[in-house]
Scaffold this motif. Structure first.
Motif, mmCIF file in Angstrom:
data_model
loop_
_atom_site.group_PDB
_atom_site.id
_atom_site.type_symbol
_atom_site.label_atom_id
_atom_site.label_comp_id
_atom_site.label_asym_id
_atom_site.label_seq_id
_atom_site.Cartn_x
_atom_site.Cartn_y
_atom_site.Cartn_z
ATOM 1 N N ALA A 1 -27.043 40.938 -17.949
ATOM 2 C CA ALA A 1 -27.032 41.164 -16.504
ATOM 3 C C ALA A 1 -28.368 40.753 -15.872
ATOM 4 C CB ALA A 1 -26.724 42.623 -16.198
ATOM 5 N N LEU A 2 -29.485 41.086 -16.531
ATOM 6 C CA LEU A 2 -30.793 40.689 -16.010
ATOM 7 C C LEU A 2 -30.931 39.172 -15.972
ATOM 8 C CD1 LEU A 2 -33.163 43.277 -17.746
ATOM 9 C CD2 LEU A 2 -32.455 43.227 -15.358
ATOM 10 N N ALA A 3 -30.458 38.504 -17.016
ATOM 11 C CA ALA A 3 -30.536 37.035 -17.058
ATOM 12 C C ALA A 3 -29.655 36.407 -15.981
ATOM 13 C CB ALA A 3 -30.146 36.532 -18.437
ATOM 14 N N ALA A 4 -28.465 36.979 -15.755
ATOM 15 C CA ALA A 4 -27.580 36.460 -14.705
ATOM 16 C C ALA A 4 -28.233 36.596 -13.336
ATOM 17 C CB ALA A 4 -26.238 37.190 -14.744
ATOM 18 N N ASN A 5 -28.913 37.727 -13.097
ATOM 19 C CA ASN A 5 -29.618 37.912 -11.832
ATOM 20 C C ASN A 5 -30.779 36.922 -11.693
ATOM 21 O OD1 ASN A 5 -27.990 39.978 -10.910
ATOM 22 N ND2 ASN A 5 -29.313 41.592 -11.706
ATOM 23 N N MET A 6 -31.457 36.611 -12.808
ATOM 24 C CA MET A 6 -32.552 35.644 -12.771
ATOM 25 C C MET A 6 -32.027 34.255 -12.421
ATOM 26 S SD MET A 6 -34.585 37.011 -16.126
ATOM 27 C CE MET A 6 -35.708 35.641 -16.272
ATOM 28 N N VAL A 7 -30.916 33.851 -13.034
ATOM 29 C CA VAL A 7 -30.338 32.529 -12.774
ATOM 30 C C VAL A 7 -29.884 32.431 -11.318
ATOM 31 C CG1 VAL A 7 -28.401 31.004 -13.326
ATOM 32 C CG2 VAL A 7 -29.700 32.075 -15.159
ATOM 33 N N LYS A 8 -29.215 33.472 -10.823
ATOM 34 C CA LYS A 8 -28.773 33.454 -9.427
ATOM 35 C C LYS A 8 -29.968 33.458 -8.474
ATOM 36 C CE LYS A 8 -25.976 35.780 -5.998
ATOM 37 N NZ LYS A 8 -25.251 36.974 -5.607
ATOM 38 N N GLY A 9 -31.012 34.197 -8.824
ATOM 39 C CA GLY A 9 -32.191 34.295 -7.969
ATOM 40 C C GLY A 9 -32.924 32.979 -7.809
ATOM 41 N N VAL A 10 -33.122 32.237 -8.891
ATOM 42 C CA VAL A 10 -33.871 30.977 -8.785
ATOM 43 C C VAL A 10 -33.020 29.848 -8.215
ATOM 44 C CG1 VAL A 10 -35.483 31.568 -10.621
ATOM 45 C CG2 VAL A 10 -33.435 30.270 -11.182
ATOM 46 N N SER A 11 -31.679 30.006 -8.213
ATOM 47 C CA SER A 11 -30.838 28.958 -7.651
ATOM 48 C C SER A 11 -30.429 29.257 -6.205
ATOM 49 C CB SER A 11 -29.593 28.742 -8.519
ATOM 50 O OG SER A 11 -28.830 29.928 -8.598
ATOM 51 N N GLU A 12 -30.016 30.498 -5.906
ATOM 52 C CA GLU A 12 -29.552 30.854 -4.561
ATOM 53 C C GLU A 12 -30.496 31.808 -3.841
ATOM 54 O OE1 GLU A 12 -25.644 32.543 -4.917
ATOM 55 O OE2 GLU A 12 -25.091 31.094 -6.457
ATOM 56 N N GLY A 13 -31.064 32.766 -4.557
ATOM 57 C CA GLY A 13 -31.930 33.780 -3.967
ATOM 58 C C GLY A 13 -31.139 35.017 -3.549
ATOM 59 N N PHE A 14 -31.853 36.091 -3.246
ATOM 60 C CA PHE A 14 -31.242 37.332 -2.808
ATOM 61 C C PHE A 14 -31.753 37.672 -1.417
ATOM 62 C CE2 PHE A 14 -31.126 37.635 -7.432
ATOM 63 C CZ PHE A 14 -29.794 37.975 -7.632
ATOM 64 N N LYS A 15 -30.947 38.434 -0.667
ATOM 65 C CA LYS A 15 -31.279 38.742 0.720
ATOM 66 C C LYS A 15 -30.840 40.167 1.045
ATOM 67 C CE LYS A 15 -29.742 37.198 5.281
ATOM 68 N NZ LYS A 15 -28.950 36.197 5.975
#
Length: 184
Positions: A71-85
């Protein structure tokens, strides 16, 4: 947690993943670089554009860590590609918010102004329109840092249950109480 751990993580274009010998996962993308130390018992493999995690046994602790690190790795991949808001509303008469770089200046009904300094990774925007509540919009590639900052800002003036004044996430429902007049 093991069901989550078994799912492979698809790596979008522009995202590079590397695993060092001492089990540090590094994810690089268009929005930044994130690193995470992983338990040495959990193994990671990058193949065919997917990142997978494997555990050594079916012990309870290994199952929990398997899902956690996936789950942490999935959040890292999403964060560097799309970002969080995150988007927060400041509700209350006379409540004001203004961002000056990484420092937010807030008037929240106290006798003094509150100055809140954000981490350098977080980008913040504040919008104040006449007749509407001020809005705080924060973006970041690291979900953990963003969540901590948003929770800390909310804790400065939590929404109260009678009038609903305070700082809340956009779309958050606050259960309101009736008050004294409804008791009679």
């Amino acid at each position: 947690m093991s069901r989550i751990g078994k799912l492979p993580i698809a790596l979008p274009k522009g995202v590079e993943v590397s695993v060092s010998p001492d089990n540090v996962l590094t994810v690089k993308g268009p929005l930044g670089t994130l690193t995470q130390q992983v338990n040495p018992e959990i193994t990671m493999k990058v193949e065919d554009g997917h990142l997978t995690f494997e555990r050594p046994s079916d012990e309870r602790e290994h199952k929990a860590q398997h899902g956690l690190y996936r789950a942490l790795a999935a959040n890292m991949v999403k964060g560097v590609s799309e970002g969080f808001k995150t988007v927060q509303e400041v509700i209350g008469v006379g409540y004001k918010v203004q961002a000056n770089g990484q420092v937010m200046e807030m008037d929240l009904g106290y006798s003094h102004k509150i100055f809140f300094e954000l981490a350098p990774e977080i980008k913040v925007e504040t919008v104040t329109e006449k007749g509407k509540n001020p809005i705080i919009t924060m973006t970041c590639c690291d979900k953990q840092i963003l969540g901590l900052a948003a929770a800390k800002i909310r804790s400065l003036r939590k929404p109260e249950p009678y009038k609903g004044k305070g700082i809340r996430f956009q779309g958050e429902e606050i259960r309101k109480k009736a008050g004294k007049a409804a008791a009679k």
